[in-house]
Design a protein around this motif. Structure first.
Motif, PDB file in Angstrom:
ATOM      1  N   THR A   1      54.759 -42.049 -18.307  1.00  0.00           N
ATOM      2  CA  THR A   1      53.626 -42.117 -19.241  1.00  0.00           C
ATOM      3  C   THR A   1      53.225 -43.551 -19.571  1.00  0.00           C
ATOM      4  O   THR A   1      52.064 -43.945 -19.416  1.00  0.00           O
ATOM      5  CB  THR A   1      53.958 -41.363 -20.537  1.00  0.00           C
ATOM      6  OG1 THR A   1      54.293 -40.010 -20.237  1.00  0.00           O
ATOM      7  CG2 THR A   1      52.756 -41.391 -21.484  1.00  0.00           C
ATOM      8  N   LEU A   2      54.174 -44.348 -20.026  1.00  0.00           N
ATOM      9  CA  LEU A   2      53.864 -45.718 -20.438  1.00  0.00           C
ATOM     10  C   LEU A   2      53.473 -46.582 -19.248  1.00  0.00           C
ATOM     11  O   LEU A   2      52.600 -47.446 -19.358  1.00  0.00           O
ATOM     12  CB  LEU A   2      55.051 -46.336 -21.174  1.00  0.00           C
ATOM     13  CG  LEU A   2      55.522 -45.603 -22.431  1.00  0.00           C
ATOM     14  CD1 LEU A   2      56.657 -46.360 -23.098  1.00  0.00           C
ATOM     15  CD2 LEU A   2      54.373 -45.386 -23.403  1.00  0.00           C
ATOM     16  N   SER A   3      54.106 -46.346 -18.112  1.00  0.00           N
ATOM     17  CA  SER A   3      53.764 -47.101 -16.899  1.00  0.00           C
ATOM     18  C   SER A   3      52.321 -46.830 -16.489  1.00  0.00           C
ATOM     19  O   SER A   3      51.590 -47.746 -16.097  1.00  0.00           O
ATOM     20  CB  SER A   3      54.721 -46.724 -15.761  1.00  0.00           C
ATOM     21  OG  SER A   3      54.372 -47.404 -14.575  1.00  0.00           O
ATOM     22  N   GLN A   4      51.899 -45.578 -16.586  1.00  0.00           N
ATOM     23  CA  GLN A   4      50.531 -45.219 -16.219  1.00  0.00           C
ATOM     24  C   GLN A   4      49.525 -45.861 -17.167  1.00  0.00           C
ATOM     25  O   GLN A   4      48.458 -46.329 -16.739  1.00  0.00           O
ATOM     26  CB  GLN A   4      50.377 -43.704 -16.222  1.00  0.00           C
ATOM     27  CG  GLN A   4      51.146 -43.020 -15.098  1.00  0.00           C
ATOM     28  CD  GLN A   4      51.121 -41.513 -15.219  1.00  0.00           C
ATOM     29  OE1 GLN A   4      50.671 -40.964 -16.221  1.00  0.00           O
ATOM     30  NE2 GLN A   4      51.620 -40.825 -14.199  1.00  0.00           N
ATOM     31  N   ILE A   5      49.859 -45.904 -18.457  1.00  0.00           N
ATOM     32  CA  ILE A   5      48.969 -46.545 -19.436  1.00  0.00           C
ATOM     33  C   ILE A   5      48.910 -48.048 -19.184  1.00  0.00           C
ATOM     34  O   ILE A   5      47.831 -48.651 -19.190  1.00  0.00           O
ATOM     35  CB  ILE A   5      49.451 -46.254 -20.870  1.00  0.00           C
ATOM     36  CG1 ILE A   5      49.356 -44.749 -21.162  1.00  0.00           C
ATOM     37  CG2 ILE A   5      48.633 -47.053 -21.886  1.00  0.00           C
ATOM     38  CD1 ILE A   5      50.007 -44.338 -22.471  1.00  0.00           C
ATOM     39  N   LYS A   6      50.065 -48.653 -18.938  1.00  0.00           N
ATOM     40  CA  LYS A   6      50.128 -50.090 -18.674  1.00  0.00           C
ATOM     41  C   LYS A   6      49.281 -50.464 -17.463  1.00  0.00           C
ATOM     42  O   LYS A   6      48.534 -51.451 -17.491  1.00  0.00           O
ATOM     43  CB  LYS A   6      51.581 -50.507 -18.439  1.00  0.00           C
ATOM     44  CG  LYS A   6      51.770 -51.941 -17.959  1.00  0.00           C
ATOM     45  CD  LYS A   6      53.239 -52.238 -17.704  1.00  0.00           C
ATOM     46  CE  LYS A   6      53.441 -53.653 -17.168  1.00  0.00           C
ATOM     47  NZ  LYS A   6      52.905 -53.828 -15.809  1.00  0.00           N
ATOM     48  N   ASN A   7      49.380 -49.679 -16.400  1.00  0.00           N
ATOM     49  CA  ASN A   7      48.700 -49.996 -15.139  1.00  0.00           C
ATOM     50  C   ASN A   7      47.311 -49.375 -15.024  1.00  0.00           C
ATOM     51  O   ASN A   7      46.662 -49.506 -13.985  1.00  0.00           O
ATOM     52  CB  ASN A   7      49.564 -49.532 -13.962  1.00  0.00           C
ATOM     53  CG  ASN A   7      50.894 -50.246 -13.908  1.00  0.00           C
ATOM     54  OD1 ASN A   7      50.973 -51.444 -14.137  1.00  0.00           O
ATOM     55  ND2 ASN A   7      51.969 -49.505 -13.629  1.00  0.00           N
ATOM     56  N   LYS A   8      46.872 -48.690 -16.086  1.00  0.00           N
ATOM     57  CA  LYS A   8      45.567 -48.023 -16.093  1.00  0.00           C
ATOM     58  C   LYS A   8      45.426 -47.107 -14.873  1.00  0.00           C
ATOM     59  O   LYS A   8      44.408 -47.109 -14.171  1.00  0.00           O
ATOM     60  CB  LYS A   8      44.428 -49.048 -16.113  1.00  0.00           C
ATOM     61  CG  LYS A   8      44.405 -49.933 -17.349  1.00  0.00           C
ATOM     62  CD  LYS A   8      43.196 -50.863 -17.342  1.00  0.00           C
ATOM     63  CE  LYS A   8      43.122 -51.714 -18.592  1.00  0.00           C
ATOM     64  NZ  LYS A   8      41.941 -52.607 -18.608  1.00  0.00           N
ATOM     65  N   ALA A   9      46.466 -46.328 -14.625  1.00  0.00           N
ATOM     66  CA  ALA A   9      46.467 -45.421 -13.477  1.00  0.00           C
ATOM     67  C   ALA A   9      45.359 -44.387 -13.621  1.00  0.00           C
ATOM     68  O   ALA A   9      45.150 -43.833 -14.708  1.00  0.00           O
ATOM     69  CB  ALA A   9      47.817 -44.727 -13.355  1.00  0.00           C
ATOM     70  N   PRO A  10      44.603 -44.102 -12.564  1.00  0.00           N
ATOM     71  CA  PRO A  10      43.522 -43.115 -12.657  1.00  0.00           C
ATOM     72  C   PRO A  10      44.054 -41.696 -12.826  1.00  0.00           C
ATOM     73  O   PRO A  10      45.074 -41.322 -12.235  1.00  0.00           O
ATOM     74  CB  PRO A  10      42.796 -43.275 -11.318  1.00  0.00           C
ATOM     75  CG  PRO A  10      43.820 -43.837 -10.390  1.00  0.00           C
ATOM     76  CD  PRO A  10      44.689 -44.706 -11.227  1.00  0.00           C
TER      77      PRO A  10
END
Length: 241
Positions: free
Chosen positions: A39-48
């Protein structure tokens, strides 16, 4: 405030927390999440998003959960905190002058304060932020081991983490920039996912002596089985007066 602006503020605060804890894995542990929670990794990297293609943003539920688990005030994730944000480009000269003025007028440095708690879910010891301390700048500047303010963290020693080297009620100030053995001393280390205070001494026979107490030590050839989080440079001991 637009939703995009709010999302960027939350993401900026998330980047600060990741830097404070050292990694997303360690922040996940502090929040009671699984180490590999994405979750946090996706938010950090602005994952689509797989459904909409839009960049992943931090919602209200995640923001409030972070504040609650790390003991931050309600709404902290939604607010800008200039004291922890990088300087904008093009303002170096102005900020330099302000910094020089601040250096001559401020007598204290604010240092984040953590406590190493035992998680009930898996029994691991992980850091939780519980507040902050103010430390006189003269301590930082004229100590036997001088430390830059931005490299300092502090830890409260409770009954779970006290030992012969760190007594209950004391506060340890840590140089988080030290990630490898640099001198004989007390270190905060991670071993098998748990966080402990350990004294590390270079052995005359080669290798190192790692002590958890005066009566409990282990001779190791290298330190690859532990990860150094930082070197302890100050200890404030609580005592009756």
């Amino acid at each position: 405030m637009s939703q995009n602006s709010l999302s960027e503020i939350r993401r900026s605060n998330l980047l600060f927390l990741i830097e404070q804890y050292g990694s997303i894995k360690r922040l996940n542990l502090a929040l009671g999440r699984k180490e590999k929670d994405a979750t946090l990794s996706q938010i950090k990297n602005k994952a689509p998003s797989s459904k909409t293609g839009a960049a992943r943003q931090m919602g209200v539920a995640v923001a409030r959960d972070i504040e609650k688990k790390l003991n931050y005030p309600f709404g902290w994730m939604d607010e800008e905190h200039p004291e922890i944000q990088p300087e904008p480009q093009g303002t170096g000269e102005i900020n330099l002058k302000l910094g020089e003025k601040h250096k001559t007028t401020s007598q204290f440095t604010v240092i984040p304060l953590f406590e190493i708690r035992k998680r009930t879910t898996d029994g691991k010891f992980v850091p939780f932020r519980i507040g902050e301390i103010e430390m006189p700048n003269i301590f930082l500047e004229r100590a036997a081991y001088p430390i830059e303010a931005e490299k300092a963290l502090s830890f409260y020693v409770d009954e779970l983490t006290a030992n012969d080297f760190v007594s209950f009620g004391s506060i340890i100030v840590l140089d988080k920039s030290v990630k490898n053995y640099s001198k004989d001393g007390l270190y905060l280390v991670e071993i098998n996912g748990n966080v402990f205070f350990r004294k590390i001494i270079s052995s005359a026979k080669g290798g190192f002596i790692v002590q958890s107490s005066l009566s409990n030590s282990e001779h190791v050839q290298d330190l690859e089985n532990l990860r150094i989080i930082g070197l302890c440079v100050f200890c404030w001991v609580q005592q009756p007066i």
